[in-house]
Design an enzyme around this catalytic site. Sequence first.
Site, PDB file in Angstrom:
ATOM      1  N   GLU A  41      -1.229  -0.984  -5.974  1.00  0.00           N
ATOM      2  CA  GLU A  41      -2.470  -0.848  -5.969  1.00  0.00           C
ATOM      3  C   GLU A  41      -3.017   0.445  -7.546  1.00  0.00           C
ATOM      4  O   GLU A  41      -1.806   1.016  -7.366  1.00  0.00           O
ATOM      5  CB  GLU A  41      -3.117  -0.066  -5.349  1.00  0.00           C
ATOM      6  CG  GLU A  41      -4.777   0.701  -5.441  1.00  0.00           C
ATOM      7  CD  GLU A  41      -4.832   1.258  -3.410  1.00  0.00           C
ATOM      8  OE1 GLU A  41      -6.543   1.237  -3.668  1.00  0.00           O
ATOM      9  OE2 GLU A  41      -4.774   1.214  -2.979  1.00  0.00           O
ATOM     10  N   ASP A  60      -3.492   1.196   7.042  1.00  0.00           N
ATOM     11  CA  ASP A  60      -2.539   1.232   5.870  1.00  0.00           C
ATOM     12  C   ASP A  60      -2.313  -0.374   5.499  1.00  0.00           C
ATOM     13  O   ASP A  60      -1.845  -0.696   4.747  1.00  0.00           O
ATOM     14  CB  ASP A  60      -1.049   1.688   5.818  1.00  0.00           C
ATOM     15  CG  ASP A  60      -1.565   3.322   6.087  1.00  0.00           C
ATOM     16  OD1 ASP A  60      -2.018   3.765   5.087  1.00  0.00           O
ATOM     17  OD2 ASP A  60      -0.863   4.082   6.966  1.00  0.00           O
ATOM     18  N   ASP A  87       1.123  -1.369  -0.202  1.00  0.00           N
ATOM     19  CA  ASP A  87      -0.245  -0.160   0.328  1.00  0.00           C
ATOM     20  C   ASP A  87       0.808   1.451  -0.101  1.00  0.00           C
ATOM     21  O   ASP A  87       1.404   1.690   1.244  1.00  0.00           O
ATOM     22  CB  ASP A  87      -1.439   0.075   1.650  1.00  0.00           C
ATOM     23  CG  ASP A  87      -2.130   1.393   1.480  1.00  0.00           C
ATOM     24  OD1 ASP A  87      -2.311   1.341   0.206  1.00  0.00           O
ATOM     25  OD2 ASP A  87      -1.921   2.046   2.303  1.00  0.00           O
TER      26      ASP A  87
END
Length: 800
Positions: A277, A357, A193
Site C-alpha cells: 500500500e 491485517d 500490509d
Amino acid sequence: MHLRYRFRIYPDAAQRLALARAFGCARVVFNDGLRMRRQAWEQGLPFVTNSELSKQVITVAKKTPERAWLSEVSTAVLQQALGDLNEAYRNFFGSVSGKHKGQKMAPPRFRSRKDSRQAIRFTKNTRFKILDNGRLRLLKVGDVAVRWSRSLPSEPTSVTIIRDAAGRYFASFVVQTAGNDILPPLATEVGIDLGLTHFAVLSDGTKITAPKFLRRAARKLRRLQQSLARKQPGSANRKKAVVKVARAHARVADSRRDWQHKLSTTIIRDNQAVYVEDLCVAGIGRTRLAKSVHDAGWANFTTMLEYKAARHGRTFAKIDRFFPSTRQCSACGLVGEKIPLSTRTWNCVCGTSHDRDINAALNILAAGRADRLNGRGASVSPVSVPAARGEAEIRSGAVQIVRRAGNPRPSGGENVKPSITTFEQHGDTSQLESHPVRKAGDDAHAGQQAVGNRSGQADDRWMDATPLPLSLLDLAPIAPGHDVRESFQASVELARAAERSGYRRVWFAEHHNMASIASSATSVLIGYIAAHTDTIRLGAGGIMLPNHSPLVIAEQFGTLATLFPGRIDLGLGRAPGSDQNTMLALRRNPMSADTFPQDVQELLGYLSGKTLVPGVQAVPRAPEIVPLYILGSSLFGAQLAAQLGLPYAFASHFAPTHLHQAVEVYRETFQPSAQLEHPYVIAGANVFAADDHDVAEQQMKVAYRARTRAMISRGSVGQNFTDAEIDAFLASPNGRQLAAMTKYTATGTPGEVRAYLEDFAASCGADELIVAHYANDVADRVRSVELTGQAMIKAGTPAS
C-alpha cells in the site's frame, strides 16, 4: 541498472584532514554558486549558466587570495559540487512546472559546516582506483583503507566519500550491473500490509513482528541525551557528547537497515510479484504515532523492495493509498464503515470473520493483480470441453424478456434501483428484446424454458409477457425451536412447491459453522432432495471450490448426475463460506482462492473426461457433462465466467453493490465456449409474497430480524436479543450496512412482486432470476414460492 555499494573506510589522521579540506572546499563552491544565482534572480538578471558559474566560482576564484586554497583539492570534486547544485535547481524547477513527479521540491539551500552529513564525489576522470591490496586511492587524499564486505559486480563509475554525524567514513560506489541477476520465475505472489504492531502482514497469513529498534534503545538514548543536556554549550565535552548520541542513533539505524535488507531480500526471492500500500508516511508521521512510524521505516523498506524487484526480474507495485483495504471484505467485496485502530478483528455481514491485517493484505494482493493482470491475475483461458448437445445447444430466440420503454439496460455500471411499477407507466408492452439462452436439458419444463418462437419474434399468443425463468435458492434454514431434520423436510416441501409452480431449478449453498443453516454438506442434501422430487433441476449454488479438491467435487456430482440424469447443475464460488477459524478447520489455505481459475479448469477436465492431470479420472462420470455456473459478487467472477464461456450468477440478493458493473463486464468480455454460445446472466433477489400486502411486510420484518440475530451472534440462533434491540441495531451504521445487503427485495402481493422482479430483471439485463424466500414459517415460505411462481410463470402460459 545502476546500483550503489557502500563500504566503511578508515582514513588515518592525515587523510581525515585532507577529506575535511575537500568537504569544506566543495561546500564553499556550492554556496558561492547558489549565492551568485540568487543575487542574479533578485536583481532581475538572466539565470547564470553552468559554464559561467564554473568559471566564476572555481577558475576565477582560485586566482583570488580569498579562495586560493581551492587549489588544494581536486578540481573534479569542486565540479561535482556544482553538479549537485544544478541538479537541485532542475528538481526545483521541475517540481514547480509539474514535470517532476512526487513530493514538491524546495529551492536549494546553503550548506553548513555543521551539517550532520558531509560528502564529496570522485568520478572516473579523477583516476580513483581500487588497489590490489584493497585500498582506495583518491586524488590529493591518499590510499584509504576499506572494509570490504563483498566484491563489486563491475568496475565502479564513481565513488562518494561520506562522513556521517557519528564521525564514521564511508565509500559509496556506483556500478552498472549486466542484468544477469534475474531470478527463476515463481508462481507465488504476495500482498503486504505494513503496520506498527506487526511490521508486515503477508497475504499468506504470515505476521512479521516489528523489531522496534528505537524503542529498544530508548533507555540508553535517554541517558546519553540527559548527559548531553548537562554539558556547557560550545565546550569540547559537549562535542564529545553529541558524537556519543549520534553513534547510538547510528547503531539503531544500522540495525534497522540490516534487518530490512534481509527481510526484503527474502520476500523478493520467494515471490514473483509483491504489492504494498502507498502509505502517506509524512502525514502519519505528524500524528501521535510519529515515533513508532519513524521507527518502523516503511519508506526505506518499500524502496528496498522496489529496487530489488527491478534487479531480480520481479514485479513490484504500490496500491493507491485511498483503497479501503482494511474495511473491505476480502470474501464478498463489501466495503464497511471505518474501523478504529483498536479493533483488530471484525465480522462482515456476509458471515466472514476477519483479522484486519490479513484481510488488508489479501485485498492489497487482489488490487495489485487487478491493476497488473486480469481480476486475480491467474490464467483464465477457457479449456476446450465438448458438451452433449442436449446440454450445450443454443437456440435463437429461446427466451423473450420484456424490456419496457423508458427502462433500458443500464450501461457503464449505472446503478438502477428497480421500483414496483405497472405496465401502464411504461407504455407499450409489445416491445420485446430477444436473449438466446442455453437449453437446460430434457426435463419436464422444457416448454417453459424455451418459450417464444424460433425466429426470436414476439408471439401474440402470450398473454401479458413471456415468463422470466425462475430458480429458487434454499439455505435449509434451521428455525428457532426446530431441529435439522425438520429443516430438511421443509426443504423437500419447498422444492416440491417450486416443481409444481414451474421453477427451473433449486439451488443449495455451501455454508459452514452456522447454527442457523443446514446446507453444509451440499451434495448430500442435493441427493436427498432429488430423491423426493421428480423433474425439477437441482444445483449447488454454490460449491466453494477452494474448500475442496476438484477431483472430489467431480466424483460427487458425477455420482449425482448418474443417479438423477438431466437434473443436476453445479455452481462454483471461491469465498470460504464461513470465518477464518472454520477455514483452518477445513484445511483451507488462505491463498487457495488464488488458484480458483485453475481449479475450475481442472474440474472441467474431470467432468468432460479430458483430464488435465495425467492418469487421473473422475469415477463415476455421468454420460452428459454437468453444466457449470460461476457464482460471485465481484468483477472477478464476471471476468472469469466471461473468459471461460460459462453462465454467470450474481449474488445480488445479499451483495448488490457491483451488480450492474459486473453484468456489463461479463457481457462485454464474454467468449463463446463449448457449453455456452451467448452470455447468460442470472441475478438474485429476495421475495416475500403473500395474499395480503401487510402480511408480506410483516413476514419481511420478522425474517430480517431473525437474520440480523444470526449475523450479530456469529451464526448461532441468538434469542437473547429483543425486537427493540434488533431494530436499534438496524438503525446504527453497521445495521444500515446489513440492511443495504437486501436492497433488492420484492415484497407484497403476487402482482406487486411480479412488477418488481420484471423491473429488476430489465434494469440489470438478467436472463434468469434466483429468488430467495426467507419467511420464517415453512408454510409462509411455501406459499410465497407458489404465489411467485403463479405470478411470474403461470401468467405467461400460452392461451388455449
